[in-house]
Design an enzyme around this catalytic site. Structure first.
Site, PDB file in Angstrom:
ATOM      1  N   ASN A  10      -1.754  -3.850  -8.889  1.00 58.16           N
ATOM      2  CA  ASN A  10      -0.034  -3.206  -7.551  1.00 58.16           C
ATOM      3  C   ASN A  10       0.270  -2.762  -8.892  1.00 58.16           C
ATOM      4  OD1 ASN A  10       1.541  -2.833  -6.164  1.00 58.16           O
ATOM      5  ND2 ASN A  10       2.917  -4.312  -5.471  1.00 58.16           N
ATOM      6  N   TRP A  11      -0.012  -1.160  -8.244  1.00 53.93           N
ATOM      7  CA  TRP A  11       0.404  -0.169  -9.660  1.00 53.93           C
ATOM      8  C   TRP A  11       2.240   0.280  -8.573  1.00 53.93           C
ATOM      9  CZ3 TRP A  11      -3.155   3.927 -12.013  1.00 53.93           C
ATOM     10  CH2 TRP A  11      -4.018   3.402 -12.540  1.00 53.93           C
ATOM     11  N   LYS A  12       1.889  -0.020  -7.636  1.00 54.26           N
ATOM     12  CA  LYS A  12       3.453   0.060  -7.143  1.00 54.26           C
ATOM     13  C   LYS A  12       4.252   1.732  -7.124  1.00 54.26           C
ATOM     14  CE  LYS A  12       5.780  -4.126  -8.479  1.00 54.26           C
ATOM     15  NZ  LYS A  12       6.041  -5.406  -9.191  1.00 54.26           N
ATOM     16  N   HIS A  93       5.422  -7.656   0.900  1.00 51.16           N
ATOM     17  CA  HIS A  93       5.683  -7.192  -0.525  1.00 51.16           C
ATOM     18  C   HIS A  93       7.150  -7.853  -0.736  1.00 51.16           C
ATOM     19  CE1 HIS A  93       6.046  -6.740  -5.347  1.00 51.16           C
ATOM     20  NE2 HIS A  93       5.278  -6.980  -4.964  1.00 51.16           N
ATOM     21  N   GLU A  95       8.845  -6.472  -2.482  1.00 55.94           N
ATOM     22  CA  GLU A  95      10.096  -5.373  -2.562  1.00 55.94           C
ATOM     23  C   GLU A  95      10.122  -4.129  -0.980  1.00 55.94           C
ATOM     24  OE1 GLU A  95       8.049  -3.753  -6.045  1.00 55.94           O
ATOM     25  OE2 GLU A  95       8.802  -5.069  -7.051  1.00 55.94           O
ATOM     26  N   GLU A 163       3.919 -14.641  -4.066  1.00 56.26           N
ATOM     27  CA  GLU A 163       4.323 -14.473  -5.106  1.00 56.26           C
ATOM     28  C   GLU A 163       6.297 -14.451  -5.073  1.00 56.26           C
ATOM     29  OE1 GLU A 163       2.640 -10.551  -6.591  1.00 56.26           O
ATOM     30  OE2 GLU A 163       4.324  -9.908  -5.311  1.00 56.26           O
ATOM     31  N   GLY A 169       7.994  -9.224 -11.829  1.00 55.91           N
ATOM     32  CA  GLY A 169       8.500  -8.006 -12.943  1.00 55.91           C
ATOM     33  C   GLY A 169       9.351  -9.098 -14.660  1.00 55.91           C
ATOM     34  N   SER A 208       4.789 -12.294 -12.580  1.00 50.83           N
ATOM     35  CA  SER A 208       3.824 -12.014 -13.891  1.00 50.83           C
ATOM     36  C   SER A 208       2.769 -12.551 -14.884  1.00 50.83           C
ATOM     37  CB  SER A 208       5.351 -12.504 -14.985  1.00 50.83           C
ATOM     38  OG  SER A 208       6.825 -11.979 -14.499  1.00 50.83           O
TER      39      SER A 208
HETATM   40  C1  PEP Z   1       3.809  -7.970  -8.056  1.00 50.92           C
HETATM   41  O1  PEP Z   1       4.690  -7.231  -8.280  1.00 50.92           O
HETATM   42  O2  PEP Z   1       3.289  -7.877  -6.932  1.00 50.92           O
HETATM   43  C2  PEP Z   1       3.481  -8.273  -9.494  1.00 50.92           C
HETATM   44  C3  PEP Z   1       3.213  -9.068  -8.813  1.00 50.92           C
HETATM   45  O3  PEP Z   1       4.281  -7.780 -10.337  1.00 50.92           O
HETATM   46  P1  PEP Z   1       4.512  -8.300 -11.791  1.00 50.92           P
HETATM   47  O4  PEP Z   1       2.631  -8.813 -12.075  1.00 50.92           O
HETATM   48  O5  PEP Z   1       5.112  -7.290 -12.858  1.00 50.92           O
HETATM   49  O6  PEP Z   1       5.664  -9.608 -11.744  1.00 50.92           O
END
Ligand code: PEP
Length: 248
Positions: A10-12, A93, A95, A163, A169, A208
């Site tokens: 997921n590049w956001k 997600h 976010e 998640e 993050g 992470s």
């Molecule tokens: C995400 O936002 O889906 C995610 C898993 O981010 P990160 O791997 O950077 O924690």
């Protein structure tokens, strides 16, 4: 039952056309990884160009509107993602749930729109740190699944990503035992919602995931792959995670 693993990036809101070289490098890494699926969900603006860099790697969107078309300024329909060659769409997600106030009913409507457009919906769920500290991680995630999972989905149309919000993050992850407990709970809930189809739905861990913890996470029962944010932005970080999934 061991399911075919999926590693999705997921590049956001990261990446311009200058980043297309990373997609090509990720494709090269994925090409050698037999028996697993790999996907990258770049920003909408890169979906078409990214699709031209890949054959093994599938491309996905990071969100879609629940409607097929209409007066929704700035939004993207699932049919538009499919039209560009996308195969997946992430919905719900944390976010989006936090920044855009999306609730479970909206997430389910988006997942249904994605499925109707022929996409595989990646439905994200996860508890906050406060909810975990209060011992409510399981009930929170269970309620999110009840509200967000399309009840008519087949295993081929749906992926669930667990998640924990506090792990995204931050460089922090739950213990392996906690991941195992949550994935077992999610599997049981999917069986309750979907019947036997729930046995075939892939459950990704996200939060992470890095090259140094990917193998241990993906060795856990009912961890059928990973949803990766920061470490999916470069082939140097993402390739070892792909390799860990292929070796799991
Ligand atoms: C995400 O936002 O889906 C995610 C898993 O981010 P990160 O791997 O950077 O924690």
């Amino acid at each position: 039952m061991a399911l075919r693993k999926l590693v999705a990036g997921n590049w956001k809101m990261n990446g311009t056309r200058a980043a297309l070289g990373e997609i090509a490098a990720i494709e090269a890494a994925a090409a050698g990884a037999a028996g697993i699926d790999v996907a990258i969900c770049p920003p909408f603006t890169l979906i078409a160009a990214a699709g031209q860099q890949v054959s093994k790697v599938a491309i996905g969107g990071q969100d879609c509107h629940h409607a097929a078309k209409g007066a929704h300024t700035g939004c993207i329909a699932a049919t538009m993602l499919a039209d560009l060659g996308a195969r997946y769409v992430i919905v719900g997600h944390s976010e989006r749930r936090t920044d855009n106030g999306e609730d479970d009913a909206q997430v389910r409507a988006k997942a249904e729109a994605g499925i109707a457009a022929g996409l595989i919906a990646i439905v994200c769920v996860g508890e906050t740190e406060g909810e975990r500290d209060e011992g409510r991680a399981g009930s929170v995630v269970g309620a999110q699944l009840d509200g967000s999972v399309p009840p008519a989905a087949t295993a081929a149309q749906l992926v669930v990503a667990y998640e924990p919000v506090w792990a995204i993050g931050t460089g922090r992850t739950p213990s392996l035992d906690d991941v195992a407990e949550m994935h077992a709970l999610i599997r049981a809930k999917l069986l309750a919602i979907l019947g036997q189809e729930g046995a075939g739905v892939r459950i990704l861990y996200g939060g992470s995931v890095k090259p140094d913890n990917a193998a241990a996470l993906m060795a856990i029962a009912d961890v059928d792959g990973a949803l990766v944010g920061g470490a999916s932005l470069t082939a140097a970080q993402f390739a070892p995670i792909i390799e860990a999934a292929a070796g799991a």
